[in-house]
Write an enzyme that holds these catalytic residues in place. Structure first.
Site, PDB file in Angstrom:
ATOM      1  CG  LEU A  19      -1.821   1.167   1.439  1.00 42.53           C
ATOM      2  CD1 LEU A  19      -2.768   1.350   0.272  1.00 42.53           C
ATOM      3  CD2 LEU A  19      -2.627   1.003   2.735  1.00 42.53           C
ATOM      4  CD  GLU A  39       6.134  -6.714  -2.142  1.00 42.98           C
ATOM      5  OE1 GLU A  39       6.116  -5.615  -1.568  1.00 42.98           O
ATOM      6  OE2 GLU A  39       6.164  -7.804  -1.531  1.00 42.98           O
ATOM      7  CD  GLN A 119      -3.309  -3.318   2.571  1.00 46.18           C
ATOM      8  OE1 GLN A 119      -3.479  -3.190   3.766  1.00 46.18           O
ATOM      9  NE2 GLN A 119      -2.131  -3.655   2.074  1.00 46.18           N
ATOM     10  CE1 TYR A 222     -12.975  -3.259  16.631  1.00 47.57           C
ATOM     11  CE2 TYR A 222     -14.633  -1.824  15.637  1.00 47.57           C
ATOM     12  CZ  TYR A 222     -13.310  -2.148  15.870  1.00 47.57           C
ATOM     13  OH  TYR A 222     -12.320  -1.372  15.339  1.00 47.57           O
ATOM     14  CG  ASP A 311       2.207  -1.240   8.867  1.00 51.79           C
ATOM     15  OD1 ASP A 311       1.581  -0.158   8.912  1.00 51.79           O
ATOM     16  OD2 ASP A 311       1.652  -2.353   8.963  1.00 51.79           O
TER      17      ASP A 311
END
Ligand SMILES: Cc1cc2nc3c(=O)[nH]c(=O)nc-3n(C[C@H](O)[C@H](O)[C@H](O)COP(=O)(O)OP(=O)(O)OC[C@H]3O[C@@H](n4cnc5c(N)ncnc54)[C@H](O)[C@@H]3O)c2cc1C
Length: 537
Positions: A19, A39, A119, A222, A311
């Site tokens: 992403l 990648e 994604q 949730y 991340d």
């Protein structure tokens, strides 16, 4: 005017093509900066992961012309504008609605709306656009080594299936190589924050959940029941989905410490059935991923010519849907700075502001995700010392960039965020969205930004416009000027959000952040000094 060295293989090497890597390649490409994306995987995402794309991310994609294409791809995956709810089980009692509709109450803040797209759906759009803009994407390969010197970075690229290694020289590297970032580890950059606090699993399954969903359009569900805590997302057809399991409990209510140690089919089916609230429903398990809920950020986001994003520098639990969005904004901040430095329009010191601006945003956003995790999913982690919850819209649109490239006003209180419903227009904040009239067409102020700098002036701010154009010409920097009442109409009166007097002006960076503001008239060279400061010149 370009200072790109002729012997560079590539101006920017991007490590990791998920992403954040692909988004960064698009943001660079639209500015004419080709990149090489390397990648490890064979192609774009095969797991859905991020799905809530927030308004700021959509604004960024709008600025590079892919908002509509993403909305089309999103419509194939989800009925948009769903709710975020908590339940005892899908078929059981509803506990709370966090959102009745993910865009409720935020529609007016932006020309772009929050979207749900995984994604799997988003990355192919980003890949196509990145390649159209001149990026090369090399799959099934990993960056095995990076060596930087005073002029650039030499990278060793190793095909995963064997074959010859490739050596590439880049002026800069963007490491978007994920939570376990090998680049961050090799650079010895430490992590700060709360560490890892839950062994979690994501169970991808097939089951006909339509009877349990009924007419409800639920984006995220949730689940809190005595046996399990986690969340669901479902496919548009209601015949598949995934369940994230963050905690399980035995019959005495004791919490399991290592969920990931038992991912047998029978156990996963039991979890899915418990969370659906139907003990007999046929469930087919397709895949199980083990991961660890973590809330950490890196002690620094850059090391010389290597800048880390996504991340790799901030890992947060999915509560809030902030992680990927925050990473896309890292790329958005970096892209214009890299381009201006590569094109000789800014000094390399501008790139130091990437860490100064983005690290506080990364830690703030991570804290917000962590607080939501503790309050929504695991109060047992302790409610002491939690950063108080700040509204989602503030996390997404109201964070501030503070650095040497932003000229703060005298008396500024240094606040690091503000409510975008009450924008101040002060330097460091995202320039507010206002619908304006340009030659009879309604456009957002945000549509004026994206390439060079833009000076927005009040109706009597002609002197600022002249001074800005003269300064930009002298410095060789692309800059546009727009005066209210002359170059655009303000039928709603919303332009007041910029906080300018009739003879005031605001300088907006290519990333849509206000970098300097004069509320009224001033000295001609103020704007030249401001522009020089914004470019580290
Ligand atoms: C269940 C779940 C739900 C989520 N929901 C949301 C949400 O709704 N909204 C949101 O914003 N975020 C969400 N997130 C978080 C989001 O998925 C991540 O923040 C995002 O994917 C991070 O992207 P990235 O590009 O930084 O890292 P990654 O997606 O981890 O990509 C890093 C890439 O780098 C590659 N790589 C690593 N090392 C090398 C190397 N040496 N050479 C070449 N390639 C390398 C890897 O193969 C990988 O593809 C969610 C996460 C989970 C688990």
């Amino acid at each position: 005017m370009s200072s790109r060295a002729a012997n560079d293989d590539v101006p920017v090497l991007i490590v990791g093509g998920s992403l954040v890597g692909l988004s960064t390649a698009v943001f660079l490409g639209v500015r004419g900066v080709p990149s090489l994306v390397v990648e490890r995987h064979v192609g774009t995402a095969i797991h859905p992961r991020a799905a809530l794309v927030n308004q700021r991310t959509m604004e960024s994609y709008r600025s590079v012309g892919i908002e509509d294409e993403i909305a089309e791809a999103a419509a194939k995956e989800f009925v948009q504008n769903g709710a975020i709810v908590s339940v005892e089980s899908l078929g059981g009692k509803e506990l709370d609605y966090y959102f009745r509709n993910i865009n409720e109450g935020v529609e007016a803040l932006s020309p772009s709306q929050r979207l749900f797209i995984t994604q799997i759906g988003l990355e192919p759009v980003l890949l196509r656009k990145a390649e159209q803009f001149g990026a090369e994407v090399q799959y099934s390969s990993e960056v095995a080594a990076l060596e930087q010197d005073s002029d650039g970075v030499e990278a060793t690229i190793r095909p995963r299936g064997g074959g010859p290694e490739r050596t590439v020289r880049a002026r800069y590297v963007v490491a978007a190589d994920g939570a376990h970032s090998p680049v961050r580890e090799r650079l010895g950059i430490e992590s700060l924050g709360h560490g890892s606090f839950s062994d979690s699993i994501t169970i991808y399954f097939r089951a006909d959940v339509r009877p349990l969903l009924g007419e409800r359009n639920l984006s995220v569900v949730y689940v809190f029941n005595p046996r399990l805590v986690g969340f669901f997302r479902f496919s548009i057809d209601g015949d598949a989905g995934f369940l994230v399991v963050n905690a399980t409990f035995d019959e005495e209510g004791n919490r399991s410490v290592a969920i990931g140690e038992d991912t047998s089919e029978a156990t996963c089916i039991r979890y899915v059935r418990e969370a659906l609230g139907d003990p007999g429903i046929p469930v087919q398990i397709e895949n199980v991923q083990r991961w660890s809920a973590t809330a950490d950020w890196a002690e620094r986001f850059s090391e010389g010519r290597i800048h880390l994003g996504g991340d790799a520098v901030h890992v947060m639990p999915p509560t809030g849907g902030f992680g990927g969005n925050c990473g896309v904004q890292d790329g958005f901040d970096l892209a214009w700075k890299l381009q201006h430095v590569l094109d000789g329009l800014a000094e390399p010191a501008l790139l130091e502001t990437y860490d100064t601006e983005r690290r506080p945003v990364g830690s703030f956003t991570t804290e917000q995700a962590y607080t939501r995790y503790v309050l929504r999913l695991d109060p047992g982690l302790g409610k002491e010392n939690l950063m108080p919850i700040v509204h989602e819209a503030t996390v997404e649109l109201g964070y501030r960039h503070v650095s040497d490239a932003i000229v703060l006003e005298e008396g500024d209180d240094g606040a690091l965020w503000e409510d975008p419903n009450e924008p101040s227009g002060r330097p460091g904040m995202r320039a507010p969205h206002v619908w304006i009239d340009c030659d009879g067409t309604e456009v957002s102020t945000l549509d004026l930004f994206g390439r060079g700098f833009v000076l927005l002036a009040g109706p009597e701010g002609e002197a600022w416009c002249t001074a800005a154009r003269t300064a930009a010409d002298r410095m060789g920097v692309p800059l546009d000027t727009r005066r209210a009442g002359v170059d655009f109409g303000d039928p709603s009166g919303g332009f007041g959000a910029y906080g300018l007097g009739a003879d005031g002006a605001a300088l907006v960076r290519p990333d849509g952040f206000v970098s300097w503001r004069a509320r009224g008239a001033g000295a001609d060279d103020d704007v030249e000094q401001a522009l020089a400061r914004c470019l580290a010149r």
